[in-house]
Scaffold this motif. Sequence first.
Motif, PDB file in Angstrom:
ATOM      1  N   SER A  87      -6.328 -13.327   2.759  1.00  0.00           N
ATOM      2  CA  SER A  87      -6.554 -12.115   1.973  1.00  0.00           C
ATOM      3  C   SER A  87      -5.983 -12.258   0.561  1.00  0.00           C
ATOM      4  O   SER A  87      -5.165 -13.133   0.286  1.00  0.00           O
ATOM      5  CB  SER A  87      -5.926 -10.901   2.660  1.00  0.00           C
ATOM      6  N   LYS A  88      -6.443 -11.384  -0.314  1.00  0.00           N
ATOM      7  CA  LYS A  88      -5.937 -11.335  -1.688  1.00  0.00           C
ATOM      8  C   LYS A  88      -5.123 -10.065  -1.921  1.00  0.00           C
ATOM      9  O   LYS A  88      -4.934  -9.617  -3.049  1.00  0.00           O
ATOM     10  CB  LYS A  88      -7.106 -11.402  -2.671  1.00  0.00           C
ATOM     11  N   MET A  89      -4.627  -9.485  -0.827  1.00  0.00           N
ATOM     12  CA  MET A  89      -3.817  -8.272  -0.922  1.00  0.00           C
ATOM     13  C   MET A  89      -2.482  -8.561  -1.593  1.00  0.00           C
ATOM     14  O   MET A  89      -1.976  -9.693  -1.554  1.00  0.00           O
ATOM     15  CB  MET A  89      -3.539  -7.715   0.478  1.00  0.00           C
ATOM     16  N   SER A  90      -1.898  -7.527  -2.171  1.00  0.00           N
ATOM     17  CA  SER A  90      -0.534  -7.630  -2.662  1.00  0.00           C
ATOM     18  C   SER A  90       0.418  -7.653  -1.471  1.00  0.00           C
ATOM     19  O   SER A  90       0.030  -7.330  -0.337  1.00  0.00           O
ATOM     20  CB  SER A  90      -0.206  -6.435  -3.564  1.00  0.00           C
ATOM     21  N   ASP A  91       1.673  -8.022  -1.723  1.00  0.00           N
ATOM     22  CA  ASP A  91       2.652  -8.062  -0.634  1.00  0.00           C
ATOM     23  C   ASP A  91       2.819  -6.688   0.014  1.00  0.00           C
ATOM     24  O   ASP A  91       2.950  -6.580   1.242  1.00  0.00           O
ATOM     25  CB  ASP A  91       4.001  -8.553  -1.161  1.00  0.00           C
ATOM     26  N   THR A  92       2.800  -5.658  -0.802  1.00  0.00           N
ATOM     27  CA  THR A  92       2.927  -4.294  -0.269  1.00  0.00           C
ATOM     28  C   THR A  92       1.728  -3.931   0.605  1.00  0.00           C
ATOM     29  O   THR A  92       1.884  -3.361   1.696  1.00  0.00           O
ATOM     30  CB  THR A  92       3.050  -3.275  -1.410  1.00  0.00           C
ATOM     31  N   GLU A  93       0.539  -4.281   0.147  1.00  0.00           N
ATOM     32  CA  GLU A  93      -0.677  -4.002   0.917  1.00  0.00           C
ATOM     33  C   GLU A  93      -0.668  -4.761   2.237  1.00  0.00           C
ATOM     34  O   GLU A  93      -1.093  -4.227   3.274  1.00  0.00           O
ATOM     35  CB  GLU A  93      -1.910  -4.364   0.101  1.00  0.00           C
ATOM     36  N   LYS A  94      -0.200  -5.989   2.206  1.00  0.00           N
ATOM     37  CA  LYS A  94      -0.128  -6.787   3.434  1.00  0.00           C
ATOM     38  C   LYS A  94       0.796  -6.133   4.455  1.00  0.00           C
ATOM     39  O   LYS A  94       0.458  -6.028   5.636  1.00  0.00           O
ATOM     40  CB  LYS A  94       0.352  -8.207   3.120  1.00  0.00           C
ATOM     41  N   MET A  95       1.959  -5.701   3.992  1.00  0.00           N
ATOM     42  CA  MET A  95       2.900  -5.090   4.932  1.00  0.00           C
ATOM     43  C   MET A  95       2.378  -3.760   5.464  1.00  0.00           C
ATOM     44  O   MET A  95       2.590  -3.433   6.637  1.00  0.00           O
ATOM     45  CB  MET A  95       4.259  -4.891   4.260  1.00  0.00           C
ATOM     46  N   ASP A  96       1.678  -3.025   4.612  1.00  0.00           N
ATOM     47  CA  ASP A  96       1.056  -1.787   5.095  1.00  0.00           C
ATOM     48  C   ASP A  96       0.044  -2.100   6.189  1.00  0.00           C
ATOM     49  O   ASP A  96      -0.032  -1.377   7.200  1.00  0.00           O
ATOM     50  CB  ASP A  96       0.369  -1.053   3.939  1.00  0.00           C
ATOM     51  N   ARG A  97      -0.729  -3.154   6.004  1.00  0.00           N
ATOM     52  CA  ARG A  97      -1.729  -3.544   6.999  1.00  0.00           C
ATOM     53  C   ARG A  97      -1.065  -4.037   8.288  1.00  0.00           C
ATOM     54  O   ARG A  97      -1.516  -3.699   9.393  1.00  0.00           O
ATOM     55  CB  ARG A  97      -2.651  -4.637   6.434  1.00  0.00           C
ATOM     56  N   VAL A  98      -0.008  -4.816   8.155  1.00  0.00           N
ATOM     57  CA  VAL A  98       0.726  -5.294   9.333  1.00  0.00           C
ATOM     58  C   VAL A  98       1.222  -4.116  10.155  1.00  0.00           C
ATOM     59  O   VAL A  98       1.026  -4.057  11.381  1.00  0.00           O
ATOM     60  CB  VAL A  98       1.907  -6.193   8.916  1.00  0.00           C
ATOM     61  N   ASN A  99       1.849  -3.167   9.497  1.00  0.00           N
ATOM     62  CA  ASN A  99       2.402  -2.017  10.220  1.00  0.00           C
ATOM     63  C   ASN A  99       1.309  -1.140  10.811  1.00  0.00           C
ATOM     64  O   ASN A  99       1.462  -0.596  11.918  1.00  0.00           O
ATOM     65  CB  ASN A  99       3.293  -1.204   9.286  1.00  0.00           C
ATOM     66  N   PHE A 100       0.179  -1.016  10.106  1.00  0.00           N
ATOM     67  CA  PHE A 100      -0.949  -0.258  10.653  1.00  0.00           C
ATOM     68  C   PHE A 100      -1.439  -0.906  11.949  1.00  0.00           C
ATOM     69  O   PHE A 100      -1.656  -0.217  12.957  1.00  0.00           O
ATOM     70  CB  PHE A 100      -2.094  -0.188   9.648  1.00  0.00           C
ATOM     71  N   CYS A 101      -1.616  -2.230  11.924  1.00  0.00           N
ATOM     72  CA  CYS A 101      -2.146  -2.931  13.101  1.00  0.00           C
ATOM     73  C   CYS A 101      -1.166  -2.870  14.269  1.00  0.00           C
ATOM     74  O   CYS A 101      -1.573  -2.666  15.424  1.00  0.00           O
ATOM     75  CB  CYS A 101      -2.473  -4.383  12.750  1.00  0.00           C
ATOM     76  N   LEU A 102       0.116  -3.021  13.988  1.00  0.00           N
ATOM     77  CA  LEU A 102       1.113  -2.942  15.059  1.00  0.00           C
ATOM     78  C   LEU A 102       1.174  -1.534  15.643  1.00  0.00           C
ATOM     79  O   LEU A 102       1.266  -1.369  16.865  1.00  0.00           O
ATOM     80  CB  LEU A 102       2.483  -3.371  14.534  1.00  0.00           C
TER      81      LEU A 102
END
Length: 251
Positions: free
Chosen positions: A107-122
């Motif tokens: 992905s080309k997400m920012s670090d903040t966007e990545k962590m938001d996605r990680v937490n959403f999926c978990l």
Amino acid sequence: MITLKNVNKSFASLKVLNDISVNFEAGKTNLIIGQSGSGKTVLLKSIIGLHEIDSGKIFYSDRDFTAMNLKSRKNIRQEMGMVFQGGALFDSMSVEENVLFPLDMFSKMSDTEKMDRVNFCLNRVNIKNSNHLYPTEISGGMQKRVAIARAIALNPKYLFCDEPNSGLDPVTAIVIDNLIQEITKEFNMTTIINTHDMNSVMEIGEKILFISKGFKAWEGTKEEIFDTDNQALNDFVFASDLYQKIKKVNR
């Protein structure tokens, strides 16, 4: 949707897949079942491109996967999520890092966007307060949930599950089945599950493909299984006394 047209695959002189044509539908749990050695694992690996088929066509929606070059296939693979048998988490990575891995890779997400996605999926797979634990520190059922979270991290159009209930107790297996079915409908994914678990078949078998000796021997729904006169399917599904009783009740 994923469509197979007249797919054939051999290894040397051994014919493993014989002229298989089938539609796997979006928003439904599509199950591939069959005895060991029937060809179902080869079929799944052929669909995702781990095996090159000898002849036939594989379409992702209207895109001819078999005719694509490596670059085009890479683009489609970024639309795929995979839940491997046993989970296949990285033991040296935390729960959070395992889910983050495909986002860092593709992905080309920012670090903040990545962590938001990680937490959403978990959160979506009901994993909470476990981000910094390691796979050896959580149960088998939780490991499968993390594997599912990792598989949906890139918001895939296509989800592939290879024996997702392997090694799980019956109660946890039902929970994982229901979770896969829920996210399939929620995100309208084309989900293909390779399984020999008859509980999964009866629980979430919205579309079932039965492979026997490399041939498509039957396809239908879990409800239609009870009315089939396909002897090979009956022998496979209703081998136990329990399922013989279930079939009698449903008739």
